[in-house]
Design a protein around this motif. Structure first.
Motif, PDB file in Angstrom:
ATOM      1  N   TRP A  69       1.198  -0.834   0.230  1.00  0.00           N
ATOM      2  CA  TRP A  69       0.275   0.266  -0.053  1.00  0.00           C
ATOM      3  C   TRP A  69       0.710   0.657   0.360  1.00  0.00           C
ATOM      4  CZ3 TRP A  69      -4.898  -0.863  -1.672  1.00  0.00           C
ATOM      5  CH2 TRP A  69      -5.297  -1.616  -1.148  1.00  0.00           C
ATOM      6  N   LEU A  70       1.528   1.232   0.401  1.00  0.00           N
ATOM      7  CA  LEU A  70       3.015   2.642   0.460  1.00  0.00           C
ATOM      8  C   LEU A  70       3.650   2.850  -0.280  1.00  0.00           C
ATOM      9  CD1 LEU A  70       4.510   4.790   1.804  1.00  0.00           C
ATOM     10  CD2 LEU A  70       6.405   3.277   3.130  1.00  0.00           C
ATOM     11  N   SER A 103       1.052   3.870  -3.015  1.00  0.00           N
ATOM     12  CA  SER A 103       0.444   5.200  -2.731  1.00  0.00           C
ATOM     13  C   SER A 103       1.289   6.272  -3.207  1.00  0.00           C
ATOM     14  CB  SER A 103       0.109   5.572  -1.523  1.00  0.00           C
ATOM     15  OG  SER A 103      -0.762   4.718  -1.035  1.00  0.00           O
ATOM     16  N   LEU A 161       0.887   6.196  -6.837  1.00  0.00           N
ATOM     17  CA  LEU A 161      -0.001   7.102  -7.349  1.00  0.00           C
ATOM     18  C   LEU A 161      -0.202   8.551  -7.207  1.00  0.00           C
ATOM     19  CD1 LEU A 161      -3.151   5.107  -6.141  1.00  0.00           C
ATOM     20  CD2 LEU A 161      -2.171   5.591  -8.314  1.00  0.00           C
ATOM     21  N   VAL A 162       0.850   9.032  -6.196  1.00  0.00           N
ATOM     22  CA  VAL A 162       1.791  10.560  -5.649  1.00  0.00           C
ATOM     23  C   VAL A 162       1.989  10.675  -7.192  1.00  0.00           C
ATOM     24  CG1 VAL A 162       2.591  12.175  -4.671  1.00  0.00           C
ATOM     25  CG2 VAL A 162       0.675  10.451  -3.278  1.00  0.00           C
TER      26      VAL A 162
END
Length: 153
Positions: free
Chosen positions: A7-8, A11, A14-15
């Motif tokens: 998930w990190l 994320s 996506l950032v």
């Protein structure tokens, strides 16, 4: 599937993708902003060169208009004074003409009276030797006739 590293990573991916999309969209806007800044800089340079002489010209024009207004005011006042002097001169001339008319009439009347007195036949005077007590009192009209003032014709 609960792995926090996954998930990190997702994320962060996506950032990074979002930042890339924002930068790609912002590049043309930043280029336009740079062009606008250059145009503004050119405008400010032109204004800094042209505005002070223009303001100076406007200031000088205002002072010249003020001077012309003052001159015009003085001219109007001078014209008013000249008109007053002309009026006074005309009044004086009218008075002098009246005086001349009166003097001329008086002269004409005097000349007529002198001419009548000079050309009239002298009446024969009766020499009556009456004493003051015996003389009748003369009327005003008789005295005028005797003096030669008489009636004017």
């Amino acid at each position: 599937m609960i792995d926090p590293l996954f998930w990190l990573g997702l994320s962060l991916l996506l950032v990074a993708a979002s930042l890339t999309a924002v930068l790609v969209a912002a590049i043309p806007a930043l280029q336009e902003l740079a062009r606008a800044a250059r145009s503004a800089e050119k405008l400010f340079d032109t204004l800094s060169r042209e505005l002070p002489p223009t303001l100076l010209s406007i200031r000088q024009t205002g002072m010249e208009i003020t001077d012309l207004t003052d001159d015009l005011s003085e001219g109007v006042q001078s014209a008013g004074k000249v008109v007053q002097q002309v009026d006074q001169t005309l009044d004086t001339a009218k008075k002098q003409v009246k005086n001349v008319q009166i003097s001329t009439r008086s002269l004409v009347v005097g000349v007529k009276t002198a001419w009548k007195s000079f050309t009239r036949s002298k009446p024969v005077r009766r020499v009556e030797r009456l004493s003051m007590k015996e003389k009748p009192a003369l009327t005003l009209r008789e005295r005028e006739i005797k003096k030669g003032v008489g009636s004017r014709e």
